[in-house]
Design an enzyme around this catalytic site. Sequence first.
Site, PDB file in Angstrom:
ATOM      1  N   ALA A  12       0.836  -1.204   0.000  1.00 13.15           N
ATOM      2  CA  ALA A  12       0.000   0.000   0.000  1.00 13.15           C
ATOM      3  C   ALA A  12       0.873   1.258   0.000  1.00 13.15           C
ATOM      4  CB  ALA A  12      -0.976  -0.037   1.166  1.00 13.15           C
ATOM      5  N   CYS A  13       0.548   2.227   0.863  1.00  8.60           N
ATOM      6  CA  CYS A  13       1.251   3.520   0.826  1.00  8.60           C
ATOM      7  C   CYS A  13       2.742   3.395   1.142  1.00  8.60           C
ATOM      8  CB  CYS A  13       0.606   4.503   1.800  1.00  8.60           C
ATOM      9  SG  CYS A  13      -1.012   5.044   1.251  1.00  8.60           S
ATOM     10  N   SER A  14       3.162   2.286   1.730  1.00  4.82           N
ATOM     11  CA  SER A  14       4.583   2.129   2.074  1.00  4.82           C
ATOM     12  C   SER A  14       5.368   1.404   0.983  1.00  4.82           C
ATOM     13  CB  SER A  14       4.725   1.367   3.393  1.00  4.82           C
ATOM     14  OG  SER A  14       4.089   2.064   4.423  1.00  4.82           O
ATOM     15  N   SER A  51       1.961   5.387  -2.383  1.00  2.64           N
ATOM     16  CA  SER A  51       3.393   5.150  -2.146  1.00  2.64           C
ATOM     17  C   SER A  51       4.300   6.198  -2.782  1.00  2.64           C
ATOM     18  CB  SER A  51       3.778   3.771  -2.675  1.00  2.64           C
ATOM     19  OG  SER A  51       3.754   3.749  -4.085  1.00  2.64           O
TER      20      SER A  51
END
Length: 377
Positions: A155-157, A333
Amino acid sequence: MHHVAITGTGVFTPSAVITNDELVAAFNAYADQWNAENAAMIESGALEAKTHSSSDFILAASGIEQRYVLDKAGVLDPARMFPRLAARPDDQPGYMAEIGLDAAQKALSAAGVAAADVDLVICAASNMERAYPAIGVEIQQLLGAGGFAFDMNVACSSATFGIQTAADMIRAGSIRRALVINPEICSAHLEWRDRDCHFIFGDVATATLLERDEDLKGPHFKVLSTRCATQFSNNIRNNNGYLRRTHDQMEDRRDMQFMQNGRKVFKEVLPLVSDHIAAHLAETGVAATDLRRLWLHQANKTMNDYIGKKVLGRAPEPSEQPNILQDYANTSSAGSIIAFSQHSDDMTAGDKGLICSFGAGYSVGSVIVERSHGDRT
Ligand code: COA
């Protein structure tokens, strides 16, 4: 063990922009239309009327002023409220490969490196356009890169987890050069018909070139250390997946798009990230006072202000913690990499900084870097 450096970054920015006012006008028209169509049910109390969104709320709650998208017309059509991207035949590049390729070529050209000299391509993003073949392999082929490629999703990481993965392979000696590419078509998994979150995301692609730090001639950032952590949470979730058909759930359901409990995310992710960064700095022997810059995940301005203050022990100057979310919104990300790419050229040899991304999982990844000018120092 080899040392690793970031030698180039690239950003693909779509040409279409949606301002908060344009977004709110479309949402309000959609809400009015929906309320009119469901007037009887709303009257009887079976359905709740949809309330209007507001540009003032969006700016105050998030810091976002506009977002870039691949398709503006579909998103702003009150009768549709999501992008329209024509299906591509199998013999043409997919959307993620196309925008990822653009960012990758910019990163290679920034570093003066030939695609053929890259021996790993990681496509690291929140969503993959298809199950297989891997988007990374498609980009590898379009670029003319060597070696191997794969996809990963945190996901965002995803960007910082991808950087750690690539850096570990360079450190171990199994590869020499890697591109970590983050094509984020967030407009396709955002629920534009939900007032609580319709303003959050935008589209972009970023790429980061990592190389073995051996006789590097040009300016680069030494990767001093990387650190990743995860802790399971349902507070940011998307249930769309390949088992959908087996569940007899092919309808357009709310949980097939991005969902979040924003308040809980705020409360739980902030301490997780602040503690993670403090532990990473301590482990690496870098003092917070040594950090010239923080390139944080770009989800929410209040969130970043809080983390910056916790890390530095004082309110950071805007130049110490640059935000790009006012222009791009949350690009999952890619956000911290856009900030890094656009706000790092002025750093001088020896300056240290920290890239940090965080989000669903929960997940948090950080990369501590130090500016070097190669032979030119
Ligand atoms: N326009 C006008 N009012 C709105 C609105 C909109 N678009 N959306 C929500 N509101 C209202 C709510 O109904 C609520 O009203 P109430 O107090 O009368 O109930 C009020 O504004 C506050 O809503 P809330 O959802 O609690 O807002 P918030 O201050 O938590 O901000 C986020 C919402 C999403 C910006 C914020 O929670 C956030 O950024 N969270 C971080 C998580 C994140 O960004 N995650 C992304 C993945 S990493």
